[in-house]
Design a protein around this motif. Sequence first.
Motif, mmCIF file in Angstrom:
data_model
loop_
_atom_site.group_PDB
_atom_site.id
_atom_site.type_symbol
_atom_site.label_atom_id
_atom_site.label_comp_id
_atom_site.label_asym_id
_atom_site.label_seq_id
_atom_site.Cartn_x
_atom_site.Cartn_y
_atom_site.Cartn_z
ATOM 1 N N ILE A 299 34.878 29.886 49.841
ATOM 2 C CA ILE A 299 33.831 30.438 49.001
ATOM 3 C C ILE A 299 33.865 31.961 49.083
ATOM 4 C CG2 ILE A 299 32.102 30.268 50.855
ATOM 5 C CD1 ILE A 299 30.010 29.747 48.606
ATOM 6 N N GLN A 300 33.604 32.594 47.954
ATOM 7 C CA GLN A 300 33.523 34.047 47.934
ATOM 8 C C GLN A 300 32.236 34.508 48.627
ATOM 9 O OE1 GLN A 300 33.767 34.564 43.620
ATOM 10 N NE2 GLN A 300 35.618 35.801 43.903
ATOM 11 N N TRP A 301 32.387 35.589 49.398
ATOM 12 C CA TRP A 301 31.204 36.177 50.040
ATOM 13 C C TRP A 301 31.414 37.684 50.155
ATOM 14 C CZ3 TRP A 301 30.127 39.103 54.385
ATOM 15 C CH2 TRP A 301 28.778 39.197 54.735
ATOM 16 N N ARG A 302 30.314 38.420 49.965
ATOM 17 C CA ARG A 302 30.358 39.872 50.149
ATOM 18 C C ARG A 302 29.024 40.339 50.702
ATOM 19 N NH1 ARG A 302 30.625 42.150 43.914
ATOM 20 N NH2 ARG A 302 28.888 40.949 43.032
ATOM 21 N N ARG A 303 29.088 41.483 51.419
ATOM 22 C CA ARG A 303 27.881 41.998 52.070
ATOM 23 C C ARG A 303 26.845 42.443 51.044
ATOM 24 N NH1 ARG A 303 25.307 41.489 56.615
ATOM 25 N NH2 ARG A 303 27.240 41.761 57.790
ATOM 26 N N ASN A 304 27.256 43.192 50.069
ATOM 27 C CA ASN A 304 26.366 43.585 48.975
ATOM 28 C C ASN A 304 27.183 43.668 47.696
ATOM 29 O OD1 ASN A 304 27.490 46.286 48.689
ATOM 30 N ND2 ASN A 304 26.395 46.806 50.585
ATOM 31 N N LYS A 305 26.528 43.977 46.616
ATOM 32 C CA LYS A 305 27.177 43.909 45.314
ATOM 33 C C LYS A 305 28.179 45.040 45.082
ATOM 34 C CE LYS A 305 23.527 41.345 42.907
ATOM 35 N NZ LYS A 305 24.358 40.183 42.546
ATOM 36 N N GLU A 306 28.206 46.023 45.959
ATOM 37 C CA GLU A 306 29.181 47.092 45.831
ATOM 38 C C GLU A 306 30.483 46.769 46.552
ATOM 39 O OE1 GLU A 306 27.379 50.635 47.253
ATOM 40 O OE2 GLU A 306 25.906 50.759 45.618
#
Length: 396
Positions: A299-306
């Motif tokens: 699954i894709q994951w990122r800390r914030n939208k930037e």
Amino acid sequence: MLYLLISCVSFILISKSFTHKPIQAWEGKLKLSSFWFWGEFSSFLVSWFQKSRLAIELFQPIICKLKKMMTFSSRVENVEERDSLSLLDLPDLTLECILERLSPSGLCTMGGVCTSLRERCRDDRLWERHMMEKWGRLIGAAAYREWQLHVASRSRVRNISDQTKKKGPFESLVSKIWPFSWIRPKLASSDCKVRTSLPVESVMSLYLSLESGKFWFPAQVYNRENGNVGFMLSCYDAQVSYDSRTNTFQARYSPYGRRATEDNIPWDRLRAAPVDTPSHKLHVSDCLHDLKPGDHIEIQWRRNKEFPYGWWYGVIGHLELCDGHENRCRCHYSDTVTLEFSQYTPGSRWRQVTINRKDHREEGDEADGFYGGIRKLYNEEEIARWKRLWPTQVLE
């Protein structure tokens, strides 16, 4: 050597002739002196000729032996030339079989023999096999697109260079005052390296660019930054380059607040991107309706939208009200799907998350991060690779 020996002997004989019969000084009258001189000179010529014949007869056996040896050696050379077989004299199929068994370094060496072999050793069919054997697992669609852009850029630079190239003052002057065609190839001989250089669009050029580390290509790195705890069981996009001295890679990661690099990455921590989705784009999930407990997913994951997305390994778990019994489980009929990340301790905020099967897009917040698209793992090799990267201790 023989002529030198004969000359030395002749010189000695002539010098002895002069010592035995010296020419007298001109003390008399001119007529008598002239008569005496021509008589003496005639007798000297006769004596020298006789002695020269003796010298020739003396060395005649040696001369005959040398002639025989030279004749024999020339015959041997002719026989060797007739018996020798060039590699290019082999049938095409036989020569192709030989070239197919050569290593990349062997093909490069063989290509330096002659022009004909150089063209044969650059054949894409020979290099495609080497590409698949060594680079097939890492060079995906994104890397090929990057290479095509690289080739187009180099070709554009070369075309601009050719168009802007001007004649030097010496060449312009010569072309005006001496406009003969035979001199132009000599002045243009500096371009031969360009004509015989390796075509940038060839498979051989791609292979050698990868081997030399000159071509940085997109790939994904497992457990980035030497297995940093914050990236365990994840896989992030990077630009990587090969180091042939250590048989490892170096990576440049996309910025996420700071630009990170990493060296000495082994082969088993790299892969080609499994889907053609950039790291800043949401992957469109096509497996949500098929997910059930026990399935392995990324699954894709990122800390914030930037920040860019990374792919994180997990499994589909049971809903809270389900006891997990195979015959009684109805989790796959529910619109709610539970994602489990077992590398974290029970009770950790990273251990579980639920998503909606019907309208899942991106879910999350600034505190827990954002969960994006999902891809189901069907390949057992992919699942086994994730398990080999499992941390030695449970994460908090």
